[in-house]
Design a protein around this motif. Structure first.
Motif, PDB file in Angstrom:
ATOM      1  N   LEU A 345      -5.083 -21.311 -12.047  1.00 43.05           N
ATOM      2  CA  LEU A 345      -5.669 -21.596 -11.172  1.00 43.05           C
ATOM      3  C   LEU A 345      -5.307 -21.152 -10.386  1.00 43.05           C
ATOM      4  O   LEU A 345      -3.641 -21.535 -10.459  1.00 43.05           O
ATOM      5  N   THR A 346      -5.546 -21.413  -8.532  1.00 44.78           N
ATOM      6  CA  THR A 346      -4.714 -21.172  -7.422  1.00 44.78           C
ATOM      7  C   THR A 346      -5.488 -22.435  -6.863  1.00 44.78           C
ATOM      8  O   THR A 346      -6.547 -22.392  -6.324  1.00 44.78           O
ATOM      9  N   LEU A 347      -4.592 -23.735  -7.057  1.00 45.03           N
ATOM     10  CA  LEU A 347      -4.785 -24.840  -5.971  1.00 45.03           C
ATOM     11  C   LEU A 347      -3.841 -25.066  -4.163  1.00 45.03           C
ATOM     12  O   LEU A 347      -2.813 -24.352  -4.333  1.00 45.03           O
ATOM     13  N   GLU A 348      -4.032 -25.327  -3.454  1.00 43.68           N
ATOM     14  CA  GLU A 348      -3.787 -26.272  -2.727  1.00 43.68           C
ATOM     15  C   GLU A 348      -3.283 -27.208  -2.841  1.00 43.68           C
ATOM     16  O   GLU A 348      -3.866 -27.974  -3.274  1.00 43.68           O
ATOM     17  N   LEU A 349      -1.683 -28.103  -2.308  1.00 45.12           N
ATOM     18  CA  LEU A 349      -0.846 -28.843  -2.039  1.00 45.12           C
ATOM     19  C   LEU A 349      -0.510 -29.868  -1.021  1.00 45.12           C
ATOM     20  O   LEU A 349       0.788 -28.779  -1.026  1.00 45.12           O
ATOM     21  N   ASP A 350      -1.726 -30.280  -0.587  1.00 47.95           N
ATOM     22  CA  ASP A 350      -0.773 -31.085   0.796  1.00 47.95           C
ATOM     23  C   ASP A 350       0.481 -31.724   0.563  1.00 47.95           C
ATOM     24  O   ASP A 350       0.840 -32.541  -0.255  1.00 47.95           O
ATOM     25  N   THR A 351       1.465 -32.334   1.806  1.00 48.15           N
ATOM     26  CA  THR A 351       2.617 -33.007   1.485  1.00 48.15           C
ATOM     27  C   THR A 351       3.232 -33.153   3.095  1.00 48.15           C
ATOM     28  O   THR A 351       3.002 -31.992   3.830  1.00 48.15           O
ATOM     29  N   PRO A 352       3.477 -34.536   3.384  1.00 47.88           N
ATOM     30  CA  PRO A 352       4.041 -34.850   4.478  1.00 47.88           C
ATOM     31  C   PRO A 352       5.680 -34.181   4.734  1.00 47.88           C
ATOM     32  O   PRO A 352       5.594 -34.291   3.400  1.00 47.88           O
ATOM     33  N   MET A 364       7.069 -29.770  -4.162  1.00 53.11           N
ATOM     34  CA  MET A 364       7.566 -28.261  -4.458  1.00 53.11           C
ATOM     35  C   MET A 364       8.374 -28.235  -6.033  1.00 53.11           C
ATOM     36  O   MET A 364       7.052 -26.926  -6.732  1.00 53.11           O
ATOM     37  N   ALA A 365       8.957 -29.453  -6.095  1.00 50.68           N
ATOM     38  CA  ALA A 365       9.142 -29.075  -7.796  1.00 50.68           C
ATOM     39  C   ALA A 365       7.742 -30.035  -8.661  1.00 50.68           C
ATOM     40  O   ALA A 365       7.571 -29.136  -9.833  1.00 50.68           O
ATOM     41  N   ILE A 366       7.057 -30.134  -8.308  1.00 50.72           N
ATOM     42  CA  ILE A 366       5.687 -30.167  -8.889  1.00 50.72           C
ATOM     43  C   ILE A 366       4.786 -29.084  -8.731  1.00 50.72           C
ATOM     44  O   ILE A 366       3.594 -29.186 -10.075  1.00 50.72           O
ATOM     45  N   ALA A 367       4.600 -28.553  -7.671  1.00 50.55           N
ATOM     46  CA  ALA A 367       3.840 -26.772  -7.904  1.00 50.55           C
ATOM     47  C   ALA A 367       4.951 -25.976  -8.768  1.00 50.55           C
ATOM     48  O   ALA A 367       3.881 -25.369  -9.314  1.00 50.55           O
ATOM     49  N   GLY A 368       6.158 -26.465  -9.308  1.00 50.46           N
ATOM     50  CA  GLY A 368       6.862 -25.799 -10.224  1.00 50.46           C
ATOM     51  C   GLY A 368       6.497 -25.639 -11.353  1.00 50.46           C
ATOM     52  O   GLY A 368       6.886 -25.130 -12.231  1.00 50.46           O
ATOM     53  N   GLU A 369       6.166 -27.102 -11.569  1.00 48.71           N
ATOM     54  CA  GLU A 369       5.901 -27.763 -13.533  1.00 48.71           C
ATOM     55  C   GLU A 369       4.043 -26.522 -12.961  1.00 48.71           C
ATOM     56  O   GLU A 369       4.525 -26.485 -14.238  1.00 48.71           O
ATOM     57  N   LEU A 370       4.138 -27.174 -12.590  1.00 53.49           N
ATOM     58  CA  LEU A 370       2.279 -27.009 -12.878  1.00 53.49           C
ATOM     59  C   LEU A 370       2.327 -25.206 -12.734  1.00 53.49           C
ATOM     60  O   LEU A 370       1.745 -24.916 -13.787  1.00 53.49           O
ATOM     61  N   ALA A 371       3.342 -24.292 -12.252  1.00 52.10           N
ATOM     62  CA  ALA A 371       3.710 -23.025 -12.310  1.00 52.10           C
ATOM     63  C   ALA A 371       3.451 -22.581 -13.960  1.00 52.10           C
ATOM     64  O   ALA A 371       3.427 -21.822 -14.472  1.00 52.10           O
ATOM     65  N   LYS A 372       4.584 -23.584 -14.645  1.00 49.27           N
ATOM     66  CA  LYS A 372       4.391 -23.536 -16.191  1.00 49.27           C
ATOM     67  C   LYS A 372       2.816 -23.572 -16.970  1.00 49.27           C
ATOM     68  O   LYS A 372       3.084 -22.596 -18.510  1.00 49.27           O
ATOM     69  N   ILE A 373       1.981 -24.313 -16.399  1.00 51.22           N
ATOM     70  CA  ILE A 373       0.707 -24.286 -17.341  1.00 51.22           C
ATOM     71  C   ILE A 373      -0.189 -23.211 -16.591  1.00 51.22           C
ATOM     72  O   ILE A 373      -0.891 -22.697 -17.267  1.00 51.22           O
ATOM     73  N   GLY A 374       0.485 -21.918 -16.104  1.00 51.16           N
ATOM     74  CA  GLY A 374      -0.735 -20.764 -15.158  1.00 51.16           C
ATOM     75  C   GLY A 374      -1.101 -21.275 -15.021  1.00 51.16           C
ATOM     76  O   GLY A 374      -2.216 -20.131 -13.710  1.00 51.16           O
ATOM     77  N   LEU A 375      -1.054 -21.972 -13.560  1.00 52.34           N
ATOM     78  CA  LEU A 375      -1.696 -22.423 -12.136  1.00 52.34           C
ATOM     79  C   LEU A 375      -0.733 -21.710 -11.269  1.00 52.34           C
ATOM     80  O   LEU A 375       1.059 -22.534 -10.882  1.00 52.34           O
ATOM     81  N   GLN A 376      -1.060 -21.874 -10.468  1.00 53.70           N
ATOM     82  CA  GLN A 376       0.287 -20.757  -8.361  1.00 53.70           C
ATOM     83  C   GLN A 376      -0.633 -21.757  -7.575  1.00 53.70           C
ATOM     84  O   GLN A 376      -2.074 -21.803  -7.126  1.00 53.70           O
ATOM     85  N   VAL A 377       0.123 -23.503  -6.927  1.00 57.95           N
ATOM     86  CA  VAL A 377      -0.017 -24.280  -6.355  1.00 57.95           C
ATOM     87  C   VAL A 377       0.769 -23.560  -5.208  1.00 57.95           C
ATOM     88  O   VAL A 377       1.953 -23.853  -5.191  1.00 57.95           O
ATOM     89  N   ASN A 378      -0.035 -23.838  -4.158  1.00 56.70           N
ATOM     90  CA  ASN A 378       0.455 -22.631  -2.713  1.00 56.70           C
ATOM     91  C   ASN A 378       1.024 -24.502  -2.130  1.00 56.70           C
ATOM     92  O   ASN A 378      -0.568 -25.612  -1.691  1.00 56.70           O
ATOM     93  N   VAL A 379       1.843 -24.694  -1.759  1.00 57.60           N
ATOM     94  CA  VAL A 379       2.311 -26.545  -1.081  1.00 57.60           C
ATOM     95  C   VAL A 379       2.335 -26.159   0.431  1.00 57.60           C
ATOM     96  O   VAL A 379       2.571 -25.050   1.259  1.00 57.60           O
ATOM     97  N   LYS A 380       1.235 -26.954   1.195  1.00 56.86           N
ATOM     98  CA  LYS A 380       1.622 -26.909   2.419  1.00 56.86           C
ATOM     99  C   LYS A 380       2.554 -28.013   3.435  1.00 56.86           C
ATOM    100  O   LYS A 380       1.338 -29.138   2.842  1.00 56.86           O
ATOM    101  N   VAL A 381       3.438 -27.716   3.713  1.00 55.82           N
ATOM    102  CA  VAL A 381       3.998 -29.334   4.309  1.00 55.82           C
ATOM    103  C   VAL A 381       3.194 -29.318   5.881  1.00 55.82           C
ATOM    104  O   VAL A 381       3.324 -28.467   6.992  1.00 55.82           O
ATOM    105  N   LYS A 382       3.155 -30.345   6.483  1.00 52.14           N
ATOM    106  CA  LYS A 382       2.155 -31.395   7.162  1.00 52.14           C
ATOM    107  C   LYS A 382       3.357 -32.148   8.157  1.00 52.14           C
ATOM    108  O   LYS A 382       2.935 -33.062   7.200  1.00 52.14           O
ATOM    109  N   GLU A 383       3.210 -31.791   9.266  1.00 52.84           N
ATOM    110  CA  GLU A 383       3.683 -33.345  10.295  1.00 52.84           C
ATOM    111  C   GLU A 383       2.408 -34.378   9.966  1.00 52.84           C
ATOM    112  O   GLU A 383       2.052 -34.254  10.019  1.00 52.84           O
ATOM    113  N   TRP A 384       3.429 -35.518   9.895  1.00 53.65           N
ATOM    114  CA  TRP A 384       2.520 -36.175   8.907  1.00 53.65           C
ATOM    115  C   TRP A 384       1.231 -37.062  10.001  1.00 53.65           C
ATOM    116  O   TRP A 384       0.196 -37.209   9.547  1.00 53.65           O
TER     117      TRP A 384
END
Length: 502
Positions: A345-352, A364-384
């Motif tokens: 799957l391709t998912l998005e993850l928002d983070t402050p 970022m580390a969590i996204a890297g972990e989930l890549a190991k089970i075949g998930l592409q997690v795009n991390v979007k960094v946002k101002e609080w």
């Protein structure tokens, strides 16, 4: 994974040295914080900078002391008259900073104002059990609830009292920018994205603070906050990254103060929008696909404990028998395949970035972990501010997942679970049975029965996996040795009893 400074080193150095020179020898305490306040109107406040400021300017009826025990404050006593009526007797001879008297009218006004849906109080869910507020006499208030509400005293410890006349005449926009309370500090100025300054209230009913002034200085970069602390431009910084602890402990002018944290960190999963995340098997796979212990070790240097649910051991309702999801990549992949996502799957993850300790790095580390089970997690960094606004604007949050730390210092399951698992601003998960259990728990006066209901709800939520349950972190603070101050487990930087060593 360590954050780098986002400005020129020369510019940063000049800023730090100028701040240190201006602060040297003063009777002011400067706290360097990562994010600016959003509002100084207490019910509208949403982040810890808001709370630290409002806690200095306003008072509550009940106070939670350093041991997290409740004690009388603006209320001299409180009692349960019957199952639906709480009575609070108020302290006399207290005035707001503008000379307006504190009395029963101020308490009634403050509570009814929170109950007004037009205000948009962020903690509205904690007050929905209230029916009305009666004035028995000028210094006695009775709060009547719709059903038994056992946690009202702890809610009152988070209810700041505002001046009725000033608020009515000036409006909420002015109160949010120029607050007036009965607290130990008077508001002086707020320069957006720069600083908030408060002056000692010499007429404070508990005695004047021992410092003349307090400033919360906005310094987004942790490297700059640490440099300010080491050079004397700041006296206190919070959320010190574990890898910087040694440099502060080795400095003769600074120390590290730590306390066991009560904030539960998690990856919220948006189950409202149609798609793969509405499948419980996918959510369970996400939990099994993240090596939380490894993140605690590599990013946070083991300064924290893994959680199985949204509650920490400090919270009423915590169930130690519930165990975290196992880290199991093969089982996670099997669940995804069973749910029809064998190809991923391709998912998005928002983070402050800077709101919580190493929030971006952890995401970022969590996204890297989930890549190991075949998930592409795009991390979007946002101002609080932008990050949190998306929750306020619509329940139809487009993002799939979001990194968050949740801590309501009532230390009761109600304030966390009811807010995140029923209809509220930040809720992205609903289960009818859980809602029923949480609703029943908040109107049950029997402590053992309440605890049992929370345990049931926690087990259901653990099975449903509406979040990736992560950890509670130790709270690490850098402190100049010239300052007498110790941290609290509710994350509040309260300075009315702090002092500067001679």
């Amino acid at each position: 994974m360590r954050r780098t400074w986002g400005v020129s080193p020369l510019v940063l150095f000049a800023f730090i040295m100028a701040a240190a020179a201006a602060h040297a020898g003063s009777k002011e305490i400067v706290v360097a914080v990562g994010v600016d306040a959003t509002s100084l109107d207490p019910p509208i406040s949403t982040n810890i900078t808001d709370k630290n400021t409002t806690s200095g300017i306003y008072d509550t009826l009940i106070y939670r002391n350093a041991e997290m025990k409740l004690e009388p404050w603006l209320a001299t006593s409180w009692r349960l008259v019957d199952d639906l009526t709480w009575e609070f007797r108020l302290r006399q001879g207290i005035w707001f900073h503008d000379g307006e008297p504190f009395n029963a009218e101020a308490v009634k006004f403050s509570l009814e104002r929170i109950l007004d849906p037009n205000l948009g109080a962020r903690s509205f869910a904690q007050y929905t059990a209230l029916s009305r507020v009666d004035i028995a006499d000028p210094y006695t208030v009775r709060v009547i609830t719709k059903q038994p509400y056992p946690i009202l005293p702890v809610v009152m410890a988070e209810t700041w009292i505002v001046p009725p006349k000033y608020t009515r005449e000036k409006g909420k926009e002015v109160l949010a920018r120029q607050p007036i309370g009965t607290g130990p500090f008077r508001f002086k100025e707020w320069s957006r994205a720069s600083h908030i300054t408060m002056e000692a209230n010499r007429e404070y009913w508990r005695g004047a603070p021992k410092v003349e002034q307090v400033t919360f200085k906005v310094v987004p970069e942790m490297g700059a906050r640490v440099a300010l602390l080491k050079t004397g431009g700041a006296d206190i910084i919070s959320a010190v990254p574990p890898h910087l602890v040694k440099t502060l402990e080795d400095d003769p002018n600074t120390r590290v103060a730590r306390v066991e944290g009560a904030r539960a960190y998690f990856i919220g999963i948006n189950t409202f929008n149609k798609g793969a995340l509405q499948d419980k098997r996918v959510r369970q796979a996400l939990n099994m696909g993240v090596n939380v212990d490894l993140i605690l070790e590599t990013i946070f240097s083991k300064n924290g404990k893994r959680l199985a649910t949204l509650l920490t051991p400090r919270h009423f309702g915590y169930d130690p028998s519930i165990k975290p999801y196992p880290y199991d990549l093969e089982k996670a992949k099997a669940l995804l395949a069973e749910a029809g996502h064998a190809k991923g799957l391709t998912l998005e993850l928002d983070t402050p970035d800077g709101r919580y300790p190493l929030d971006k790095e952890a995401s970022m580390a969590i996204a890297g972990e989930l890549a190991k089970i075949g998930l592409q997690v795009n991390v979007k960094v946002k101002e609080w501010g932008n990050y949190i606004d998306q929750f306020k604007k619509s329940s139809d949050l487009p993002v799939h997942m979001y990194y968050m730390g949740w801590s309501i210092p009532t230390f009761d399951a109600d304030a966390i679970l009811y807010a995140l698992a029923t209809t509220s601003t930040y809720c992205r998960y609903l289960d009818n049975e859980v809602v029923k259990q949480l609703t029943q728990a908040r109107s049950t006066m029997s402590t053992p029965r309440r605890e049992a209901l929370y345990h049931q709800a926690l087990r259901t939520m653990r099975e449903d996996a509406p979040m990736i349950f992560l950890y509670a972190l130790d709270d690490l603070y850098g402190v100049r040795k010239r300052v007498n101050w110790e941290p609290r487990s509710d994350e509040r930087i309260l300075l009315h009893e702090a002092s500067i060593k001679e």
